[in-house]
Design a protein around this motif. Sequence first.
Motif, PDB file in Angstrom:
ATOM      1  N   PHE A  41       0.795  -1.224   0.000  1.00  0.00           N
ATOM      2  CA  PHE A  41       0.000   0.000   0.000  1.00  0.00           C
ATOM      3  C   PHE A  41       0.834   1.285   0.000  1.00  0.00           C
ATOM      4  N   GLY A  42       2.140   1.163  -0.052  1.00  0.00           N
ATOM      5  CA  GLY A  42       2.990   2.347   0.041  1.00  0.00           C
ATOM      6  C   GLY A  42       2.840   3.324  -1.101  1.00  0.00           C
ATOM      7  N   SER A  43       2.352   2.878  -2.261  1.00  0.00           N
ATOM      8  CA  SER A  43       2.184   3.766  -3.412  1.00  0.00           C
ATOM      9  C   SER A  43       0.766   4.304  -3.543  1.00  0.00           C
ATOM     10  N   TRP A  44      -0.098   4.006  -2.597  1.00  0.00           N
ATOM     11  CA  TRP A  44      -1.476   4.472  -2.672  1.00  0.00           C
ATOM     12  C   TRP A  44      -1.547   5.949  -2.268  1.00  0.00           C
ATOM     13  N   HIS A  45      -2.731   6.512  -2.371  1.00  0.00           N
ATOM     14  CA  HIS A  45      -2.925   7.953  -2.209  1.00  0.00           C
ATOM     15  C   HIS A  45      -2.604   8.403  -0.788  1.00  0.00           C
ATOM     16  N   ASP A  46      -2.330   9.717  -0.669  1.00  0.00           N
ATOM     17  CA  ASP A  46      -2.166  10.328   0.651  1.00  0.00           C
ATOM     18  C   ASP A  46      -3.494  10.266   1.404  1.00  0.00           C
ATOM     19  N   PRO A  47      -3.495  10.071   2.706  1.00  0.00           N
ATOM     20  CA  PRO A  47      -2.342  10.050   3.622  1.00  0.00           C
ATOM     21  C   PRO A  47      -1.825   8.646   3.941  1.00  0.00           C
ATOM     22  N   ILE A  48      -2.127   7.663   3.090  1.00  0.00           N
ATOM     23  CA  ILE A  48      -1.754   6.287   3.424  1.00  0.00           C
ATOM     24  C   ILE A  48      -0.244   6.124   3.606  1.00  0.00           C
ATOM     25  N   PRO A  49       0.623   6.658   2.703  1.00  0.00           N
ATOM     26  CA  PRO A  49       2.069   6.505   2.950  1.00  0.00           C
ATOM     27  C   PRO A  49       2.517   7.126   4.272  1.00  0.00           C
ATOM     28  N   ALA A  50       1.959   8.294   4.619  1.00  0.00           N
ATOM     29  CA  ALA A  50       2.339   8.929   5.880  1.00  0.00           C
ATOM     30  C   ALA A  50       1.868   8.107   7.076  1.00  0.00           C
ATOM     31  N   LEU A  51       0.710   7.494   6.971  1.00  0.00           N
ATOM     32  CA  LEU A  51       0.226   6.626   8.049  1.00  0.00           C
ATOM     33  C   LEU A  51       1.090   5.372   8.170  1.00  0.00           C
ATOM     34  N   LEU A  52       1.563   4.863   7.043  1.00  0.00           N
ATOM     35  CA  LEU A  52       2.455   3.710   7.100  1.00  0.00           C
ATOM     36  C   LEU A  52       3.785   4.070   7.756  1.00  0.00           C
ATOM     37  N   ASP A  53       4.202   5.336   7.640  1.00  0.00           N
ATOM     38  CA  ASP A  53       5.381   5.777   8.394  1.00  0.00           C
ATOM     39  C   ASP A  53       5.153   5.588   9.893  1.00  0.00           C
ATOM     40  N   ARG A  54       3.946   5.877  10.358  1.00  0.00           N
ATOM     41  CA  ARG A  54       3.629   5.688  11.779  1.00  0.00           C
ATOM     42  C   ARG A  54       3.590   4.204  12.128  1.00  0.00           C
ATOM     43  N   VAL A  55       3.091   3.398  11.209  1.00  0.00           N
ATOM     44  CA  VAL A  55       3.074   1.948  11.449  1.00  0.00           C
ATOM     45  C   VAL A  55       4.493   1.420  11.605  1.00  0.00           C
ATOM     46  N   ASP A  56       5.424   1.963  10.814  1.00  0.00           N
ATOM     47  CA  ASP A  56       6.817   1.519  10.912  1.00  0.00           C
ATOM     48  C   ASP A  56       7.406   1.742  12.302  1.00  0.00           C
ATOM     49  N   ARG A  57       6.847   2.681  13.051  1.00  0.00           N
ATOM     50  CA  ARG A  57       7.358   2.970  14.393  1.00  0.00           C
ATOM     51  C   ARG A  57       6.821   1.998  15.445  1.00  0.00           C
ATOM     52  N   LEU A  58       5.821   1.215  15.076  1.00  0.00           N
ATOM     53  CA  LEU A  58       5.253   0.251  16.003  1.00  0.00           C
ATOM     54  C   LEU A  58       6.134  -0.989  16.088  1.00  0.00           C
ATOM     55  N   ALA A  59       5.993  -1.716  17.180  1.00  0.00           N
ATOM     56  CA  ALA A  59       6.611  -3.037  17.262  1.00  0.00           C
ATOM     57  C   ALA A  59       5.836  -3.987  16.346  1.00  0.00           C
ATOM     58  N   PRO A  60       6.504  -4.975  15.758  1.00  0.00           N
ATOM     59  CA  PRO A  60       5.797  -5.899  14.850  1.00  0.00           C
ATOM     60  C   PRO A  60       4.557  -6.513  15.485  1.00  0.00           C
ATOM     61  N   GLU A  61       4.616  -6.828  16.778  1.00  0.00           N
ATOM     62  CA  GLU A  61       3.473  -7.475  17.423  1.00  0.00           C
ATOM     63  C   GLU A  61       2.291  -6.532  17.617  1.00  0.00           C
ATOM     64  N   ASP A  62       2.500  -5.229  17.433  1.00  0.00           N
ATOM     65  CA  ASP A  62       1.396  -4.283  17.544  1.00  0.00           C
ATOM     66  C   ASP A  62       0.587  -4.174  16.250  1.00  0.00           C
ATOM     67  N   VAL A  63       1.043  -4.842  15.203  1.00  0.00           N
ATOM     68  CA  VAL A  63       0.270  -4.944  13.964  1.00  0.00           C
ATOM     69  C   VAL A  63      -0.394  -6.312  13.963  1.00  0.00           C
ATOM     70  N   LEU A  64      -1.699  -6.330  14.169  1.00  0.00           N
ATOM     71  CA  LEU A  64      -2.437  -7.585  14.256  1.00  0.00           C
ATOM     72  C   LEU A  64      -2.724  -8.119  12.866  1.00  0.00           C
TER      73      LEU A  64
END
Length: 403
Positions: free
Chosen positions: A240-263
């Motif tokens: 989903f990184g190439s999809w429309h804004d604000p999805i890439p910016a939200l994925l930046d926030r997901v990158d800051r999570l621990a892997p186990e925090d993504v269900l």
Amino acid sequence: MSRRRVVVVGAGIGGLTAAVALHRRGWHVTVCERATEPPVTGAGIGLAPNALRALQAIDVDITRTTGSAVPATMGVRRADGRWLTRTGTADLAARYGLPPIAVPRPALALALATALPTEALRYGTAVTAVDDAVGRPVLRTEAGPDLRADVVVAADGIHSPLRRAYFPAHPGLRYIGETAWRALVEAPDLRIPAMSETWGRGERFGVTPLSDGRFYLYATAAVPAGARSADPRAELRRRFGSWHDPIPALLDRVDRLAPEDVLRHDLHELAAPLPRLHHGRIAWLGDAAHAMAPNLGQGGCQAIEDAVVLAHLLPAGDAGDAGDGGAGSDTIPAALAAYTAARRDRTDTVRVRARRVGRLGALRHPLAVAARDLAVRATPTRLALRGMDDLFDGFHLPDRPTR
């Protein structure tokens, strides 16, 4: 006169709502939950007007705990950001009396749990069996002791052991062909005003502002059941990184999570409706009764409806002899039969509708996707809203049985 006793198996949203509703009708309530503690992380949950009205019926205002902020608009977009359909939440509030809100699941669970006596909640208590469901049920637990009840509420989730035990011929769950990812992120600087779901080719990405200022993100993709990746954050970025804004910016926030925090979960639905939602003095609700695809955001809402209707139909907990053979206790079988009559068809209709909507969102062929998008864009907003009437206006309290 002694109080009637109910044991609720499972402290999810439906189980806790049932516990609160029955506690307020005078029942002695015990909630048995396998997990050792309440959830502190997890996903969000949307509360549509029908669920909010059901909570109002038992005098629960969850916004005191969760907040009540609502997005300005909600709708469906394409992967390039173009809106296919969009509705102002003010229009929804005008039509249905209440706007939908979205809250963190842990906050909703806490709001319900705090409405119960502390001693009613038993975490780390797994129910292994229910004996004599037709008479006065006895619940067996791993840690003991046994518990007796006048009614058992089976809110034990999508894989419900009690459903399997009492409906052994039922086909059970069916994989719907999609896997889902879910996460909560902080992104106040992005100032996202809309609740949206974006449809691609066999993939979807949802952005839901929560009442506490965070964002609930979810995504789905058509992948084989059981498939896994080493890092769900990287997989979301790849898809989903190439999809429309604000999805890439939200994925930046997901990158800051621990892997186990993504269900991540494979999505299932009940392959067929249960023949009934009760057996003897056990009543099933929520995912245990009618697990459905999440495409309408009604899974939790229907569980709340179930719980409120069940408590409404059961007799008051402090009337008559709550033991065996009391004058008041013979209304319980009739009440459970009335619960099946009130809830089975409605919940199965929602289950089937959720599956159909999911099939639209999961289309992959370019021509099919183009036709779908054109049809959605061509549907007038007033017709789209009218199509939600049976969901959002569908909650009501049925008449109580006289016997």
